[in-house]
Design an enzyme around this catalytic site. Sequence first.
Site, PDB file in Angstrom:
ATOM      1  N   SER A 174     -48.986  10.123 -12.049  1.00  0.00           N
ATOM      2  CA  SER A 174     -49.717   8.966 -12.574  1.00  0.00           C
ATOM      3  C   SER A 174     -49.818   8.931 -14.097  1.00  0.00           C
ATOM      4  CB  SER A 174     -51.128   8.935 -11.990  1.00  0.00           C
ATOM      5  OG  SER A 174     -51.795  10.145 -12.288  1.00  0.00           O
TER       6      SER A 174
ATOM      7  N   ASP B 222     -60.818   7.040 -16.150  1.00  0.00           N
ATOM      8  CA  ASP B 222     -61.501   7.385 -14.903  1.00  0.00           C
ATOM      9  C   ASP B 222     -61.624   8.912 -14.830  1.00  0.00           C
ATOM     10  OD1 ASP B 222     -58.958   8.242 -14.257  1.00  0.00           O
ATOM     11  OD2 ASP B 222     -58.544   6.640 -12.826  1.00  0.00           O
TER      12      ASP B 222
ATOM     13  N   HIS C  47     -57.710  10.186 -15.713  1.00  0.00           N
ATOM     14  CA  HIS C  47     -56.713   9.596 -16.614  1.00  0.00           C
ATOM     15  C   HIS C  47     -57.275   9.134 -17.948  1.00  0.00           C
ATOM     16  CE1 HIS C  47     -55.452   8.786 -12.384  1.00  0.00           C
ATOM     17  NE2 HIS C  47     -54.350   9.366 -12.837  1.00  0.00           N
TER      18      HIS C  47
END
Length: 344
Positions: free
Chosen positions: A46, A318, A321
């Site tokens: 991610s 978050d 990240h």
Amino acid sequence: MDPLIKLYLSLLLFFFSFLLLGEINGVESSSSNQWSPKKLFVFGDSYADTGNIKERQAVSWRVPYGITFPGKPCGRFSDGRVSTDFLAKFLRIKTPITYLRKDYGEKEWLWYGMNFAYGGTGVFNTKSSSPNMTIQINLFEQLLDDVYSQSDLSSSIALVSVSGNDYSNYLALNRSIAALPIFIKQVVDQTELNLRRIHDLGLKKIAIPSLPPLGCLPLYTSSQCCNETFNALVNYHNSLLEQVVAKLNNETNHSTFAIIDFYNAFLTILKNKGDNPENTRFETPLKPCCEGSCGNVDEMGAKKYTVCDDPESAFFWDGLHPTQEGWRSVYSVLDNLSTSLLKP
Ligand SMILES: *[C@@H]1O[C@H](CO)[C@@H](O)[C@H](O)[C@H]1NC(C)=O
Ligand SMILES: *[C@@H]1O[C@H](CO)[C@@H](O)[C@H](O)[C@H]1NC(C)=O
Ligand SMILES: *[C@@H]1O[C@H](CO)[C@@H](O)[C@H](O)[C@H]1NC(C)=O
Ligand SMILES: *[C@@H]1O[C@H](CO)[C@@H](O)[C@H](O)[C@H]1NC(C)=O
Ligand SMILES: *[C@@H]1O[C@H](CO)[C@@H](O)[C@H](O)[C@H]1NC(C)=O
Ligand SMILES: *[C@@H]1O[C@H](CO)[C@@H](O)[C@H](O)[C@H]1NC(C)=O
């Protein structure tokens, strides 16, 4: 002799002597000692994914992801741009197209390379159902010859993002903390196999970020300080990774493999509360902008999260990240990126 041919020959001669001189002076002239990669191929998770997971199958496609850029959810795990975007910007190319979108849009979109990274994945299988790194490299291999030639690859760079999903998966399965060092060795060994394979397929430069200080991610820090036990394990991973990269570079006789030092970049920013000590941008750097179960709503449609007023004032978006501003800061403190990536 035809004057045109004469002109042509003297131009040719001029060109050759230019090349020759260029070579002789190459050591001093930094510009001729650089190469400029034309394409970026991306593998991993991610931190690098720019939208490979299908819509509705990941939180990255839900509000408030993407609110800063492009203004709506687009499959990036951030409020805006992620690591891949900033590396592409540094290389002065466009963000490469995702594997998912490769058959849509303009043919030119393939010019800048391709992104095979999927959020949630590791070098081994994780609870994510997305393809692990081995499968991502298989997808890349299937496109060689048809879409990308060997000469394309020789002017290309790879980003190999291994950011810790193997470890969060390991911890989620309640496997032994005492046996974690053994697992870390396995993760780095598998990463080495992946790096070798990417090189053997024809990539001439391969960038691999060090593991960020996972003990400082909001998900693992209930208090206002990093988990040093966790970071010690991260350091062990990174020291093994450095050994692997040194070994691979020795074997290839070139600085083919380059570590991008995310570990120290993250720590520097968290310590300085910004990308330089004079400018405190992130007042509470361990506090994410999107708190709670970011992107999720309950059965009644009520948000299970809150979003800060100004995402630019937060390093983390978050629990896992960085924000777009966080990533921008990370790339701005990586001051010797040119030395490691733009050396032929
Ligand atoms: C990657 O995923 C495939 C398909 O699930 C699996 O067969 C393979 O063993 C995995 N690779 C690694 C290194 O775990
Ligand atoms: C791991 O342990 C936690 C807390 O004891 C428990 O809630 C969870 O179900 C366990 N997970 C697995 C996969 O066993
Ligand atoms: C720190 O991380 C280690 C390793 O993941 C974990 O066992 C420990 O419980 C964590 N400590 C705190 C205070 O969260
Ligand atoms: C590379 O490896 C060889 C064989 O192990 C060793 O002799 C040599 O010193 C190494 N070179 C460098 C630059 O580390
Ligand atoms: C690296 O350099 C050594 C000594 O100059 C040479 O023997 C070896 O073949 C080279 N290896 C590669 C992969 O080019
Ligand atoms: C990058 O900078 C760090 C710290 O200044 C230094 O230790 C490292 O050797 C440099 N790396 C390269 C490739 O120049």
